[in-house]
Write an enzyme that holds these catalytic residues in place. Structure first.
Site, mmCIF file in Angstrom:
data_model
loop_
_atom_site.group_PDB
_atom_site.id
_atom_site.type_symbol
_atom_site.label_atom_id
_atom_site.label_comp_id
_atom_site.label_asym_id
_atom_site.label_seq_id
_atom_site.Cartn_x
_atom_site.Cartn_y
_atom_site.Cartn_z
ATOM 1 N N ASP A 28 0.827 -1.214 0.000
ATOM 2 C CA ASP A 28 0.000 0.000 0.000
ATOM 3 C C ASP A 28 0.863 1.267 0.000
ATOM 4 O O ASP A 28 1.964 1.274 0.546
ATOM 5 C CB ASP A 28 -0.910 -0.032 1.239
ATOM 6 C CG ASP A 28 -2.059 0.948 1.125
ATOM 7 O OD1 ASP A 28 -2.344 1.420 0.006
ATOM 8 O OD2 ASP A 28 -2.675 1.250 2.164
ATOM 9 N N HIS A 45 2.421 3.168 -8.864
ATOM 10 C CA HIS A 45 2.362 1.712 -9.073
ATOM 11 C C HIS A 45 3.612 1.239 -9.835
ATOM 12 O O HIS A 45 4.167 0.189 -9.538
ATOM 13 C CB HIS A 45 1.092 1.334 -9.836
ATOM 14 C CG HIS A 45 -0.179 1.685 -9.109
ATOM 15 N ND1 HIS A 45 -0.403 1.332 -7.802
ATOM 16 C CD2 HIS A 45 -1.288 2.369 -9.506
ATOM 17 C CE1 HIS A 45 -1.606 1.776 -7.430
ATOM 18 N NE2 HIS A 45 -2.150 2.414 -8.438
ATOM 19 N N LEU A 139 11.449 -20.302 -4.610
ATOM 20 C CA LEU A 139 10.372 -19.469 -4.046
ATOM 21 C C LEU A 139 9.078 -19.642 -4.840
ATOM 22 O O LEU A 139 9.096 -19.609 -6.073
ATOM 23 C CB LEU A 139 10.806 -17.989 -4.095
ATOM 24 C CG LEU A 139 9.759 -16.955 -3.678
ATOM 25 C CD1 LEU A 139 9.517 -17.011 -2.168
ATOM 26 C CD2 LEU A 139 10.187 -15.543 -4.089
HETATM 27 C C1 FPP Z 1 -2.220 -0.043 -3.198
HETATM 28 O O1 FPP Z 1 -1.725 1.275 -3.190
HETATM 29 C C2 FPP Z 1 -1.638 -0.769 -4.320
HETATM 30 C C3 FPP Z 1 -2.339 -1.353 -5.317
HETATM 31 C C4 FPP Z 1 -3.817 -1.307 -5.393
HETATM 32 C C5 FPP Z 1 -1.678 -2.029 -6.427
HETATM 33 C C6 FPP Z 1 -0.347 -2.628 -6.140
HETATM 34 C C7 FPP Z 1 0.290 -2.912 -7.425
HETATM 35 C C8 FPP Z 1 1.628 -2.869 -7.680
HETATM 36 C C9 FPP Z 1 2.662 -2.639 -6.673
HETATM 37 C C10 FPP Z 1 2.093 -3.089 -9.074
HETATM 38 C C11 FPP Z 1 1.653 -4.355 -9.703
HETATM 39 C C12 FPP Z 1 2.223 -5.529 -9.021
HETATM 40 C C13 FPP Z 1 2.668 -6.658 -9.619
HETATM 41 C C14 FPP Z 1 3.140 -7.792 -8.802
HETATM 42 C C15 FPP Z 1 2.701 -6.800 -11.069
HETATM 43 P P1 FPP Z 1 -2.761 2.480 -3.331
HETATM 44 O O2 FPP Z 1 -2.898 2.792 -4.773
HETATM 45 O O3 FPP Z 1 -4.040 2.139 -2.653
HETATM 46 O O4 FPP Z 1 -1.986 3.614 -2.596
HETATM 47 P P2 FPP Z 1 -2.637 4.794 -1.726
HETATM 48 O O5 FPP Z 1 -3.244 4.155 -0.503
HETATM 49 O O6 FPP Z 1 -1.463 5.647 -1.406
HETATM 50 O O7 FPP Z 1 -3.648 5.488 -2.595
#
Ligand code: FPP
Length: 248
Positions: A28, A45, A139
């Site tokens: 997050d 992201h 892994l």
């Molecule tokens: C939450 O942060 C994160 C996500 C909803 C997506 C996570 C995805 C990645 C790290 C990239 C894709 C991963 C792979 C393995 C291909 P948020 O957007 O809710 O952040 P915020 O709380 O600051 O708004």
């Protein structure tokens, strides 16, 4: 080995005989990371992918057996279309760029979640990555995509009910083991350690059955800033915990 590159004191802190077998991560803070820099959320992201690569490497080097990453939840469809499409494209980019490296590292990629609802081009890359790494013995990298812990349980209940209706199973025989066998994570141990970056203190529908006895660790660090030392800190913290599983 990555540990050589790290501070000696960091290396000494880790007990190599008590490495969590299964680590699960709620990644997050990408959106806030981007916002702080005046960038569109998708850049957060994108930066988060760099952290994914670091974390996979550390887990692989430390012989963690299972790593589960929460990459897209069933609730994430509520986000603006641009961001959803951006996340789908990032998944494709990550898999197509990284699959050879993951394969070289003996990582086995498994997707958990409802893949029937995601675009064909994503499913194509997912299929290729799973196929290519199918026989790897290092892994196990579970990528939770279009995942919901409650849906995981609902699907298991449906499968079990079908078996009861067809006479393959008696209601009185339903137990934890049967439920486990019908979850996306069948055959895998429950997570020992669940960590969440980004400062929020909740599980957000992630592995809600499997987390019954997991140790939880929360970090204020936003996912793109999360690094090897943060992961090691979480593992060291985990190693200080006294896990009793309800006993004394
Ligand atoms: C939450 O942060 C994160 C996500 C909803 C997506 C996570 C995805 C990645 C790290 C990239 C894709 C991963 C792979 C393995 C291909 P948020 O957007 O809710 O952040 P915020 O709380 O600051 O708004």
């Amino acid at each position: 080995m990555f540990l050589n590159k790290h501070k000696v004191e960091t290396k000494n802190k880790i007990n190599m005989n008590n490495i969590p077998k299964h680590i699960a991560i709620i990644m997050d803070g990408n959106g806030r990371w981007a916002k702080k820099r005046g960038l569109p959320r998708i850049y957060g992201h994108k930066a988060g992918i760099k952290t994914v690569k670091k974390v996979v490497k550390v887990c692989s080097d430390l012989s963690v057996k299972y790593l589960t990453l929460y990459a897209f939840s069933t609730e994430n469809w509520k986000r603006p279309t641009d961001e959803v499409n951006g996340l789908m494209n990032l998944l494709i980019e990550y898999l197509s760029n990284e699959v050879d490296e993951l394969n070289k590292k003996n990582v086995k990629v498994i997707f958990i979640g409802d893949l029937s609802k995601i675009p064909d081009k994503c499913n194509y890359e997912i299929f290729k990555a799973e196929e290519k790494t199918r026989n790897n013995t290092g892994l196990i990298l579970n990528i939770a995509f279009n995942y919901s812990g409650r849906n995981d349980i609902i699907n298991a209940v449906k499968k079990i009910c079908d078996k009861v209706v067809s006479g393959q199973l008696k209601t009185s025989d339903i137990n934890e083991d049967i439920i486990n066998k019908n979850l996306y994570t069948y055959g895998q141990p429950d997570p020992d350690l669940i960590l969440r970056s980004g400062g929020e203190l909740r599980l957000s529908n992630f592995l809600i059955w499997q987390s019954a006895y997991s140790e939880l660790w929360f970090s204020d660090v936003l996912w793109p800033d999360f690094n090897e030392d943060d992961l090691i800190e979480a593992i060291v913290e985990y190693q200080k915990r006294n896990r009793r599983f309800g006993g004394l």
